[in-house]
Write a protein that holds these residues in place. Structure first.
Motif, mmCIF file in Angstrom:
data_model
loop_
_atom_site.group_PDB
_atom_site.id
_atom_site.type_symbol
_atom_site.label_atom_id
_atom_site.label_comp_id
_atom_site.label_asym_id
_atom_site.label_seq_id
_atom_site.Cartn_x
_atom_site.Cartn_y
_atom_site.Cartn_z
ATOM 1 N N ILE A 28 52.211 37.261 47.831
ATOM 2 C CA ILE A 28 53.012 37.855 46.838
ATOM 3 C C ILE A 28 52.294 37.991 45.585
ATOM 4 N N SER A 29 52.637 38.629 44.590
ATOM 5 C CA SER A 29 51.962 38.830 43.320
ATOM 6 C C SER A 29 51.990 37.316 42.542
ATOM 7 N N PHE A 30 50.784 37.157 41.521
ATOM 8 C CA PHE A 30 50.477 36.072 40.868
ATOM 9 C C PHE A 30 50.212 36.443 39.545
ATOM 10 N N TYR A 31 51.008 35.658 38.480
ATOM 11 C CA TYR A 31 50.954 35.921 37.215
ATOM 12 C C TYR A 31 50.602 34.707 36.376
ATOM 13 N N ASP A 32 49.630 34.785 35.572
ATOM 14 C CA ASP A 32 49.130 33.810 34.532
ATOM 15 C C ASP A 32 48.967 34.096 33.141
ATOM 16 N N SER A 33 47.493 34.453 32.659
ATOM 17 C CA SER A 33 47.157 35.173 31.524
ATOM 18 C C SER A 33 47.726 36.401 31.514
ATOM 19 N N GLU A 34 48.006 37.199 32.631
ATOM 20 C CA GLU A 34 48.522 38.592 32.349
ATOM 21 C C GLU A 34 49.524 38.455 31.732
#
Length: 215
Positions: A28-34
């Motif tokens: 699945i997708s991963f989001y942090d600094s984005e």
């Protein structure tokens, strides 16, 4: 099966690495600094300004000052050239609101792992997301573990690593406590609290994947 995993983490505990491994293993997708980039696009605030501001609330006094004096006006540092932002909303609130909307929009797009940004609170306090789809995890570790890891992987000075880790955690806690009216790390706000020094980075990721698949 849970569809959205939020990872709150102490500095140096490996929360980001754990979250990335969880996302990869689940596909699945991963989001942090984005999230910073996306918030900049929607708010008109620069990425650099958001990055500096998102965890800069260090005390109730500073927050009061922000509420009273830090308003976004044309030409204010942090705004893109030519951008006209609201003159009635404090900059700190603009940053939080922009990231809040990005977090909700990302969760609506489909299964994902979101690191930090008060995402656990945001996604359990919006009618746009089914709360039963969300798994909130808090990653912590002893100070010795976090300081050693921060020196090895994040380049902190060994002599000041303990002090720096505690300071960054304090800033994260103050930011979270200010904008969510909850207490950062309080067990009643999370589905699981995991000690990454006990299970290791891979082991902690395995536990979260198992929780996702069986809850």
């Amino acid at each position: 099966m849970k569809k959205i995993i939020t990872i709150s983490r102490e500095y140096g505990s490996g929360g980001r690495s754990i979250g990335k491994k969880v996302a990869d293993r689940l596909g699945i997708s991963f989001y942090d600094s984005e999230i910073i980039d996306m918030a900049a696009e929607t708010s008109g605030l620069s990425k650099e300004f958001i990055s500096r501001t998102e965890q800069s609330i260090s005390s109730g006094l500073l927050y009061t000052l922000l509420l009273g004096t830090s308003y976004a006006t044309p030409g204010t540092t942090g705004l893109h050239a030519g951008t006209r932002a609201s003159m009635s909303i404090p900059l700190a609130d603009q940053v939080f609101n922009a990231q809040r909307q990005v977090v909700i929009d990302l969760a609506k797009k489909g299964p994902c792992v979101i690191v930090g940004r008060c995402s656990d609170y945001i996604l359990t306090h919006t009618e746009e997301i089914n709360k039963d789809d969300v798994l909130n995890v808090f990653i912590y570790a002893p100070l010795e573990f976090k300081a050693k890891r921060a020196v090895e992987l994040k380049g902190l000075d060994e002599a000041n690593a303990w002090k720096d880790v505690k300071l960054i955690d304090k800033r994260r806690a103050n930011h979270y406590n200010t904008f969510t009216e909850q207490t950062w790390g309080d067990r009643k706000y999370y589905h699981a609290l995991l000690n990454s020094s006990l299970f290791g980075i891979d082991g902690t990721a395995d536990i979260i994947v198992n929780l996702v698949q069986h809850t």
